[in-house]
Design an enzyme around this catalytic site. Structure first.
Site, mmCIF file in Angstrom:
data_model
loop_
_atom_site.group_PDB
_atom_site.id
_atom_site.type_symbol
_atom_site.label_atom_id
_atom_site.label_comp_id
_atom_site.label_asym_id
_atom_site.label_seq_id
_atom_site.Cartn_x
_atom_site.Cartn_y
_atom_site.Cartn_z
ATOM 1 C CG HIS A 161 -1.821 1.141 1.377
ATOM 2 N ND1 HIS A 161 -3.164 1.068 1.086
ATOM 3 C CD2 HIS A 161 -1.608 2.417 1.794
ATOM 4 C CE1 HIS A 161 -3.720 2.248 1.301
ATOM 5 N NE2 HIS A 161 -2.797 3.089 1.749
ATOM 6 C CD GLU A 162 1.492 3.705 3.670
ATOM 7 O OE1 GLU A 162 1.742 4.727 3.004
ATOM 8 O OE2 GLU A 162 0.458 3.575 4.347
ATOM 9 C CG HIS A 193 0.348 6.214 -0.637
ATOM 10 N ND1 HIS A 193 -0.731 6.790 -1.253
ATOM 11 C CD2 HIS A 193 -0.150 5.604 0.482
ATOM 12 C CE1 HIS A 193 -1.834 6.537 -0.549
ATOM 13 N NE2 HIS A 193 -1.493 5.826 0.499
ATOM 14 C CG HIS A 222 0.587 8.469 -7.309
ATOM 15 N ND1 HIS A 222 -0.708 8.576 -6.843
ATOM 16 C CD2 HIS A 222 0.624 9.214 -8.449
ATOM 17 C CE1 HIS A 222 -1.407 9.345 -7.664
ATOM 18 N NE2 HIS A 222 -0.622 9.744 -8.644
#
Length: 601
Positions: free
Chosen positions: A391-392, A395, A398
């Site tokens: 998940h991180e 980020h 991105h």
């Protein structure tokens, strides 16, 4: 998981710490930039009243403001992330306080910018763009400024609001220090009878325990601490809601919710449709709760029974190195370049891995433009933490692509799209594991985990979103948010969302008091919408291959260069419709079917 007390920061091996030296090799260089920001503040202020003089002046002002914001961002990010390593460290408490004061000065200094541009005739701006090609870069930024015109005040009023920012940060800062530095939880005995410390990072581990006594004791330990401080936390949250309502009213928004949504250019219907669609499908959550109760063979299902795997016989420990391998294989559909960049980042100081005394709880990705992204974890050896890593890193990647491809002004994407990138990673990982794990028990465990993702990300975050909507509406109606009322609202929502087969323990009414996201109002709904969008995009990536991957990577590279809904539409999903949320909930129902099929096989 360690059995005794948490290690000190200096006891963590260097290879498991992030390299903040990549921002500033030492604090002296931080001080140098801190002072440089002061000089840039003066330079920016020199343009006050002059933006309409010429195209050249306006371009210089834009560029100077960008330089100011970029360096201020580095100063603030470094100080705050250093403090996050150990919130009790007085050196970085001081640097953080100073950087917050500096950022407030920066906001005050640039507060004239938007009102002054809005005071100029549209024809003047059009003429400036023709005269100065460099202003073309700022076309979307200017469009966004004009969109804000109905909610922008006079230069003097904007400066007052900007100067108030340091004060209005108080509720979030107080909660952070209370929650991470001061709050302690009574110890419990683990499965072997050893006395162990309860921490934020270990709490979910205890909740996943096969031993129901451990789960119950950890639950009681956690909420006993908040119960003792409920008046203080309620006053802190009350102040945060008042801040939201104040800003909304000053800027002439119909409500605090609409003020928040306006920032993303998201219509109110997106928020309301999410709650309505989840409420309309709440029978699926009731079905899941009933299934959990049945499989765990419990006469009563309590709130502390929600996280323990339904597949009791599976113990799946995942050390951090193995987690990295799993994530890399899961994200393979995104292409070799994506995987290699992520791997290089993980191995070169992007990630702060393990929990230590005073470290900020939870996980996040952050980092200033011009360096590289960072990831804070509090890694525990379980599958949940593998997904947190994925998940991180979503980020982080991105940010990596957006920082690389966009100029500073468009490099920072909105939270609305950020939660899509992180959740696409999680979705690809779970799909990969479900396809490759052959053992029936592990497949059941993964299905359980995926179901829990829906429960935690769609249902639970929507419940949080509804809590925020209710509390802000009550404040706006003039009601007092007393501790009793806040607990009553939260307890009622748990009854509504979990249904008749759940014993909604009295202590759960205090859970709102430990949710950090409530101090960034109307943030959590984006987890639910992001999960829905990610479910669609991940499906397209797996089914369509390169074409969908290209669209998706283009979406990452665009950063904040367009409105979130437009960026997502170009990537392949329309979030103005309730359809993506409904489709996601339909996937949840199919997973329930598959889970029941494997259980009965």
């Amino acid at each position: 998981m360690p059995n005794k007390t948490l290690p000190n920061r200096e006891d963590i091996a260097p290879e498991f710490k992030w390299h903040l030296e990549d921002i500033y090799p030492n604090d002296d260089l931080w001080e140098k930039d801190f002072k440089a920001v002061g000089g840039l503040i003066e330079k920016v202020e020199s343009y006050k009243g002059k933006l309409g003089e010429s195209a050249k002046t306006m371009l210089e002002a834009f560029r100077t403001q960008e330089d100011l914001n970029r360096i201020d961002e580095m100063v603030f990010t470094y100080a705050r992330m250093r403090r996050d390593e150990n919130n009790a460290n007085p050196v970085y408490q001081a640097l953080t306080d100073r950087s917050e004061s500096l950022s407030a000065r920066v906001q005050a200094a640039i507060s004239f910018f938007i009102p002054e541009i809005l005071s100029l005739p549209a024809e003047t701006l059009e003429q400036f763009r023709k005269e100065e090609p460099g202003l073309e870069l700022y076309r979307f930024a200017l469009e966004e400024i004009y969109r804000q015109k109905p909610h922008t005040l006079s230069p003097a009023e904007e400066q007052i609001i900007a100067r108030a920012e340091e004060v209005t940060q108080a509720p979030a800062n107080i909660f952070t220090m209370l929650n991470n530095a001061d709050l302690t939880f009574p110890p419990i005995k683990d499965e072997e009878g050893n006395e162990v410390e309860v921490t934020h990072g270990r709490y979910i581990n205890f909740m996943e325990s096969k031993d129901r006594r451990v789960r119950k004791d950890a639950f009681a330990s956690m909420y006993s601490a908040y119960r003792k401080l409920i008046n203080t936390v309620a006053a802190t949250y009350n102040s945060s809601v008042k801040k939201d309502v104040f800003y909304a009213r000053v800027r002439q928004y119909p409500s605090a919710l609409e003020a928040s949504l306006f920032n993303d250019n998201v219509p109110l219907e997106v928020y309301d449709n999410l709650i309505k669609t989840v409420r309309n499908n709440i029978d699926k959550m009731y079905r899941y709760v009933a299934l959990r109760k049945k499989i765990l063979e419990l006469d009563e299902l309590h709130m502390y029974d929600l996280y323990t795997p339904m597949v009791k016989e599976v113990k799946w420990e995942v050390p951090y190195p193995r987690a990295i391998e799993m994530v890399q294989k899961g994200l393979a559909p995104l292409g070799t370049a994506y995987i290699q960049t992520a791997a290089e980042g993980i191995n070169s100081g992007w990630v702060d891995v393990y929990e230590n005394k005073g470290k900020t709880s939870g996980a996040y990705s952050w980092g200033p433009y011009g360096v590289h992204p960072y990831v804070l974890l509090n890694y525990q050896d379980n599958l949940n933490n593998v997904f947190t890593l994925a998940h991180e890193m979503g980020h982080a990647m991105h940010s990596y692509y957006a920082y690389r491809e966009q100029p500073y002004i468009y490099a920072h994407y909105k939270i609305f799209t950020a939660e899509v990138a992180s959740t696409v990673n999680e979705t690809l990982l779970i799909r990969h594991l479900l396809d490759t794990v052959s053992e029936r028990d592990k497949k059941l465990y993964l299905l359980n985990h995926y179901l829990e993702q829906f429960r935690g990300t769609v249902f639970r975050q929507t419940m949080f979103a509804e809590f925020e909507k209710i509390t802000h509406e009550k404040m706006e109606a003039g009601e007092a948010l007393t501790p009793e009322l806040l607990c009553q609202i939260y307890h009622r929502l748990n009854v509504d969302y979990y249904g008749p087969d759940m014993v909604v323990d009295d202590d759960i009414k205090y859970e709102w008091a430990r949710i950090p996201h409530f101090y960034s109002a109307f943030y959590v709904y984006k987890y639910a919408t992001g999960f829905s969008a990610a479910t669609s995009l991940a499906g397209q990536i797996l089914e369509q291959g390169d074409q969908a991957v290209t669209r998706y990577l283009d979406f990452l590279k665009k950063g904040g260069s367009d409105y979130s809904l437009n960026l997502l539409r170009a990537a392949g999903v329309d979030m103005t419709s309730p359809q993506p949320v409904q489709e996601g909930l339909d996937v949840f129902a199919k997973l329930l079917d598959e889970f029941e099929k494997h259980v009965n096989s």
